[in-house]
Design an enzyme around this catalytic site. Sequence first.
Site, mmCIF file in Angstrom:
data_model
loop_
_atom_site.group_PDB
_atom_site.id
_atom_site.type_symbol
_atom_site.label_atom_id
_atom_site.label_comp_id
_atom_site.label_asym_id
_atom_site.label_seq_id
_atom_site.Cartn_x
_atom_site.Cartn_y
_atom_site.Cartn_z
ATOM 1 N N ARG A 138 -26.936 86.917 -47.746
ATOM 2 C CA ARG A 138 -27.500 86.956 -48.997
ATOM 3 C C ARG A 138 -28.621 86.077 -49.393
ATOM 4 O O ARG A 138 -28.886 86.150 -50.557
ATOM 5 C CB ARG A 138 -26.693 87.650 -50.176
ATOM 6 C CG ARG A 138 -26.124 88.922 -50.005
ATOM 7 C CD ARG A 138 -24.904 89.376 -50.756
ATOM 8 N NE ARG A 138 -24.143 90.230 -50.684
ATOM 9 C CZ ARG A 138 -23.108 90.961 -51.452
ATOM 10 N NH1 ARG A 138 -22.822 90.272 -52.658
ATOM 11 N NH2 ARG A 138 -22.376 91.876 -51.068
ATOM 12 N N CYS A 157 -48.893 87.098 -49.477
ATOM 13 C CA CYS A 157 -49.133 87.285 -47.923
ATOM 14 C C CYS A 157 -47.658 87.033 -47.249
ATOM 15 O O CYS A 157 -46.874 87.959 -46.720
ATOM 16 C CB CYS A 157 -49.970 86.663 -47.415
ATOM 17 S SG CYS A 157 -51.708 86.950 -47.974
ATOM 18 N N GLN A 185 -51.600 88.497 -42.162
ATOM 19 C CA GLN A 185 -51.987 87.125 -41.761
ATOM 20 C C GLN A 185 -53.453 87.113 -40.916
ATOM 21 O O GLN A 185 -53.457 87.971 -40.154
ATOM 22 C CB GLN A 185 -50.862 86.371 -40.843
ATOM 23 C CG GLN A 185 -51.488 84.945 -40.790
ATOM 24 C CD GLN A 185 -50.350 84.089 -39.872
ATOM 25 O OE1 GLN A 185 -50.376 84.562 -38.731
ATOM 26 N NE2 GLN A 185 -49.535 83.316 -40.701
ATOM 27 N N HIS A 224 -53.843 89.810 -37.697
ATOM 28 C CA HIS A 224 -55.266 90.310 -37.524
ATOM 29 C C HIS A 224 -56.174 88.994 -37.194
ATOM 30 O O HIS A 224 -56.006 87.876 -37.716
ATOM 31 C CB HIS A 224 -55.755 91.026 -38.346
ATOM 32 C CG HIS A 224 -55.855 90.362 -39.818
ATOM 33 N ND1 HIS A 224 -54.542 90.719 -40.817
ATOM 34 C CD2 HIS A 224 -56.530 89.460 -40.637
ATOM 35 C CE1 HIS A 224 -54.740 90.246 -41.920
ATOM 36 N NE2 HIS A 224 -55.629 89.409 -41.883
ATOM 37 N N ALA A 282 -62.714 85.631 -45.184
ATOM 38 C CA ALA A 282 -62.742 86.755 -46.026
ATOM 39 C C ALA A 282 -62.100 87.024 -47.365
ATOM 40 O O ALA A 282 -61.203 86.207 -47.422
ATOM 41 C CB ALA A 282 -62.194 87.921 -44.961
#
Length: 283
Positions: A138, A157, A185, A224, A282
């Site tokens: 955990r 992200c 990513q 990507h 971007a």
Amino acid sequence: MSRADEIFINMCKDILENGTSTEGEKVRPHWPDGTPAYTIKKFGVVNRYDLSKEFPIMTLRKTALKSATDEILWIYQKKSNNIHDLNSHIWDEWADETGSIGKAYGYQIGQKSIYKEGEFDQIDRVIYDLKNNPFSRRIMTNTYVFSDLHEMNLYPCAYSVTYNVTQKKGEDKLTLNAILNQRSQDVLAANNWNVVQYAVLVHMLAQVCDMNVGELVHVIADAHIYDRHVPLIKELIERKPLPAPKFHLNPDIKDFYEFTRNDVSLEGYEVAGEQLKDIPIAI
């Protein structure tokens, strides 16, 4: 060649050859000129790095070790969400007039919860468990808190790390492993940066908890390559990789809160080509 280079090259080739395109779809990211930022993507990429064998920094182009370390300490040590506590400008695009990026990253790591042993924030609980209950299943951190998403200037992200401790046969010391989960990513801009950051974090936690480093497993849900990055990626993966450098972490530091960016260094770090400059990002 560096194992990090080999993994990167194979991943990029797989995305370019077997990925799917978002061209023509309704996408959120856009280029600074307002043009939609389309991608070629692969779902469910899993990369494994054995930190006990080499440090996973690319030689195809330079990754700035100290800057990457500075950002990871900004999140997990300073627990800050303000760019004025950071020595780079990578978060400037998402900061408000006060420098805040909202209730993201470091803010979430610093949130405290009540346990039977007392009150801990996320990273302090990790350190406590690694020292006192290392075989727990955990031990983890999570910054993707749904109730706070509306107050984050960018959704996380790389959002979750799960730590797992093993003991190799014949070794007295325990081994620290980690899984980094990432929902999305930008492979060109962020892949090796994130890998280096979390490799450093594992090294630091292992040292302060008197453990050896083991594996870093990087799970990317949406890996990507942006349309304007494709020619840059193609040029990059044609370079001839070099051997991995040797990583050094100041052995005198035994308290996680005493580490600085100057406690990490590389020996024999050479790169195969010039740095890619003015990479479009971007937003």
